[in-house]
Design an enzyme around this catalytic site. Structure first.
Site, PDB file in Angstrom:
ATOM      1  N   THR A 122      -2.552   0.560   7.060  1.00 52.89           N
ATOM      2  CA  THR A 122      -2.490   2.023   6.954  1.00 52.89           C
ATOM      3  C   THR A 122      -2.911   2.609   8.301  1.00 52.89           C
ATOM      4  OG1 THR A 122      -3.063   1.857   4.625  1.00 52.89           O
ATOM      5  CG2 THR A 122      -3.377   4.015   5.668  1.00 52.89           C
ATOM      6  N   ARG A 154      -2.555  -1.937  -5.496  1.00 55.88           N
ATOM      7  CA  ARG A 154      -3.900  -1.598  -5.973  1.00 55.88           C
ATOM      8  C   ARG A 154      -4.677  -2.884  -6.195  1.00 55.88           C
ATOM      9  NH1 ARG A 154      -1.737   1.480 -11.096  1.00 55.88           N
ATOM     10  NH2 ARG A 154      -0.217  -0.160 -10.749  1.00 55.88           N
ATOM     11  N   LYS A 213       1.904   7.359   3.458  1.00 54.68           N
ATOM     12  CA  LYS A 213       0.797   6.563   2.905  1.00 54.68           C
ATOM     13  C   LYS A 213      -0.465   7.416   2.761  1.00 54.68           C
ATOM     14  CE  LYS A 213      -1.914   3.224   1.792  1.00 54.68           C
ATOM     15  NZ  LYS A 213      -1.929   2.606   0.508  1.00 54.68           N
ATOM     16  N   GLY A 266     -14.159   5.255  -4.670  1.00 56.49           N
ATOM     17  CA  GLY A 266     -14.667   4.412  -3.586  1.00 56.49           C
ATOM     18  C   GLY A 266     -13.556   3.487  -3.151  1.00 56.49           C
ATOM     19  N   CYS A 269      -9.707   2.158   0.507  1.00 57.70           N
ATOM     20  CA  CYS A 269      -8.607   3.040   0.918  1.00 57.70           C
ATOM     21  C   CYS A 269      -8.925   4.527   0.822  1.00 57.70           C
ATOM     22  CB  CYS A 269      -7.358   2.713   0.106  1.00 57.70           C
ATOM     23  SG  CYS A 269      -6.701   1.081   0.518  1.00 57.70           S
ATOM     24  N   LYS A 330     -14.398  -0.724  -8.445  1.00 56.59           N
ATOM     25  CA  LYS A 330     -13.674  -0.654  -9.712  1.00 56.59           C
ATOM     26  C   LYS A 330     -13.633  -2.060 -10.294  1.00 56.59           C
ATOM     27  CE  LYS A 330      -8.980  -1.248  -7.937  1.00 56.59           C
ATOM     28  NZ  LYS A 330      -7.604  -0.779  -7.990  1.00 56.59           N
ATOM     29  N   ARG A 337     -16.488  -2.152  -0.847  1.00 59.00           N
ATOM     30  CA  ARG A 337     -16.363  -1.121   0.184  1.00 59.00           C
ATOM     31  C   ARG A 337     -16.447   0.282  -0.436  1.00 59.00           C
ATOM     32  NH1 ARG A 337     -11.435  -3.738   3.700  1.00 59.00           N
ATOM     33  NH2 ARG A 337     -10.896  -4.670   1.699  1.00 59.00           N
TER      34      ARG A 337
END
Ligand code: NAD
Length: 449
Positions: A122, A154, A213, A266, A269, A330, A337
Site C-alpha cells: 500500500t 483481510r 486502496k 487497529g 492497515c 481481531k 499491530r
C-alpha cells in the site's frame, strides 16, 4: 508465467501461495534470515488459517521457491511484485517508503532483462512513478514498465479473499510508450482464473489504483468509527444498537458489514492508511477533515475503553484484578499491530490494576509489547481466576465455549465487559454476573438515571 515476490510478510506469503495455486511459478524473496529459515523448514511465521497447507502444497509441486537474494529471484522473472512493509513514520503519519525504494534500487541493480515491476504494498499516490524514476536513473539501459496492484486481503481470511476477490485493481502507466499494454497482458494472464464476470479485473491509471486502496480503507475505517459512535449514542439514549444496526444495514446504500461496534479499529492497515491518506490530502491541498476526525475519534475510543473499566470497578483503593480475553487486533490472526489492547492494557496497568491476560494465538507477540508484570495465562479460565472483572477485547471463537457458570466459579467479582458483543445471547444474571456490552444501556443504572 514466472514471477518474483519480494517480502515474505502477510501479503507476500499469501500472494505467493495463491498465485502459485493459479499456476504461476513464484520465487519468494525474504531478506530476514530468521524468517526465511523458518519458511524453509515449513514453519509459517504468522498465524493465518490455511496458509501453511497451501504454501507447503505449492512448494511440494515446485511452483514456489524461497530465496534471500533479489538478484537470484529475478533471474527468469517476467514480473516482480514489491510486497514489503510501508509502516507509518513515527510522528508524521507519512508512509515510510524506505523499504519500497530500497527494493526498487536492488531491482535496478539486478534486473537481467525486460521486466514488469508491480507495487503490491500500500503506497501513496506517486510512489509508482518514483519507483520508475529510481530504476530508470540507475539503469537507463533497462526496458521495464511499472504497474500498481494493491492488495485487499483481510487477515484471518486472507486465502479466501485472494482466491475470491470482489475485484482486482490494476493500475497501468498510461503515460508510458506502450500505454501499459504489456503490463495489462501480463497481469491478465497471471490473474486468469479470476477473470470471469463475478470477479472483475479493474484497470485504471497508476495514480487511481494507488489512491483506490487508501480511499477504500479510509471509508471502511470511517464506517467502523461511525458505528461505534452510534452505539455509544444508543447506550446514552436507551436505543438498542443491534436493532439500529440491523435496520440501517438493510439499506443497500449502507450495507450490513463493518457496523458491529467494538473497542476501536487497529491492525496493520486502517490506522496507518488513514494517517497516510490524511497527510497526502493535506500535502495535495485537499485536506480530508472526515478522515482526520476518524483517526482522532478512534484513538480517543481506545482510551475510553480503559476508562470504562476503571469506572465500573469504582473504588480503586483496594487491589483489583482484571482478566482480559483477546489481545490481537481481531480474531484469527496473531497480528498485534495497533491492537486496542496496546492502549487499553497499559492504561489499566498504570492505574494499579493486576492484569491476567489470554489470547489463543497472540501471546508471544503481545508479551514483547505489553508492560512487564502482566500475567500471561494458560487459558481463558486461568485468566479469569480470582478476578474482579473480565473483559473480552477480541472476538475469538474459542471464547464462545466458556459458560457463565464456569466464569462465576473462576472469578471473584461479578462484572463482565464484552467489547465485541460475543456473549450477547448468554444469560449471565442467573449466575449472579453483570454483563455490559457496547450499544446497550448500562445495566447497573436504573431507568431514568
Ligand atoms: N497485512 C495485511 O493484511 C495487508 C493487507 C493489504 C495490504 N497490505 C500492505 O501490504 C504491504 C506489506 O504488508 P505486510 O503486512 O505483508 O508487511 P510485513 O511487514 O508483515 O512483511 C514485509 C516483509 O518484507 C520483508 N522485506 C523487507 N524488505 C525486503 C527486501 N529488501 N527484500 C526482501 N524482503 C524484504 C520483511 O522482512 C518482511 O518479512 C504493506 O504496504 C501493507 O500496508 C497489508
Amino acid at each position: 508465467m514466472k514471477i518474483t515476490m519480494i517480502g515474505g510478510g502477510y501479503v507476500g506469503l499469501v500472494s505467493s501461495a495463491c498465485l502459485a495455486a493459479f499456476g504461476a511459478t513464484v520465487t519468494l524473496v525474504e531478506k530476514d534470515p530468521q524468517r526465511l529459515d523458518a519458511l524453509q523448514r515449513g514453519e509459517i511465521p504468522i498465524y493465518e488459517p490455511g496458509l501453511d497447507a497451501l504454501l507447503c502444497e505449492q512448494r511440494a509441486v515446485g511452483r514456489l521457491v524461497l530465496c534471500s537474494s533479489i538478484a537470484q529471484g529475478l533471474k527468469e522473472a517476467e514480473a516482480v511484485f514489491i510486497a514489503v512493509g510501508t509502516p507509518a513514520r513515527r510522528g508524521s503519519g507519512h508512509a515510510d517508503l524506505s523499504y519500497v525504494y530500497a527494493v526498487a534500487r536492488e531491482i535496478a541493480e539486478a534486473a537481467p532483462h525486460n521486466l514488469l515491476i508491480v507495487t503490491k504494498s500500500t503506497v501513496p499516490v506517486g510512489t509508482g512513478r518514483e519507483v520508475s524514476r529510481i530504476v530508470n536513473s540507475l539503469r537507463p539501459d533497462l526496458h521495464f514498465s511499472v504497474a500498481s496492484n494493491p492488495e485487499f486481503l483481510r487477515e484471518g481470511q486472507a486465502i479466501a479473499d485472494f482466491m475470491n476477490p470482489d475485484r482486482v485493481i490494476i493500475g497501468l502507466d498510461q503515460k508510458s510508450d506502450d500505454k501499459g499494454t504489456r503490463a495489462r497482458e501480463l497481469l491478465t494472464t497471471l490473474y486468469h482464473p479470476l477473470n470471469h464476470p463475478e470477479t472483475r479485473l479493474v484497470f485504471m491509471g497508476l495514480e487511481s489504483a494507488e489512491l483506490t486502496k487508501y480511499a477504500a480503507n479510509a471509508f471502511l475505517a470511517m464506517k467502523v468509527t461511525f458505528a461505534n459512535e452510534m452505539a455509544d449514542l444508543c447506550e446514552a439514549t436507551g436505543a438498542d444498537s443491534d436493532e439500529v444496526r440491523h435496520a440501517i444495514g438493510l439499506d443497500p446504500r449502507i450495507g450490513p458489514d463493518f457496523l458491529i461496534p467494538g473497542p476501536g479499529f487497529g491492525g496493520s492497515c486502517f490506522p496507518k492508511d488513514t494517517q497516510a491518506l490524511a497527510v497526502t490530502a493535506r500535502k495535495a491541498g485537499a485536506p480530508s477533515p472526515l478522515v482526520e476526525t476518524t483517526i482522532a475519534s478512534n484513538e480517543a475510543r481506545k482510551r475510553r475503553m480503559a476508562e470504562r473499566i476503571l469506572t465500573l470497578l469504582g473504588d480503586l483503593t483496594h487491589p483489583r484484578t482484571v482478566a482480559i480475553l483477546g489481545l490481537t487486533f481481531k480474531a484469527n490472526t496473531d497480528d498485534m499491530r495497533q491492537a486496542p489492547s496496546l492502549t487499553v492494557l497499559p492504561l489499566l496497568y498504570e492505574a494499579g490494576l493486576t492484569l491476567r491476560v489470554y489470547d489463543p494465538h497472540g501471546m508471544e507477540q503481545a508479551r514483547a509489547l505489553l508492560p512487564d508484570g502482566i500475567y500471561f495465562a494458560r487459558n481463558a479460565l486461568d485468566a479469569a481466576q480470582g478476578t474482579d472483572l473480565l473483559v473480552i477485547l477480541t472476538e475469538w471463537e474459542e471464547f464462545l465455549h466458556i459458560t457463565p457458570s464456569e466464569l462465576q466459579k473462576s472469578m471473584k467479582g461479578r462484572l463482565i465487559v464484552d467489547y465485541r458483543g460475543l456473549w450477547k445471547n448468554r444469560e449471565f444474571a442467573s449466575c449472579g454476573l453483570v454483563y455490559h456490552r457496547i450499544g446497550k444501556k448500562d445495566q447497573t443504572k436504573k431507568e431514568g438515571t
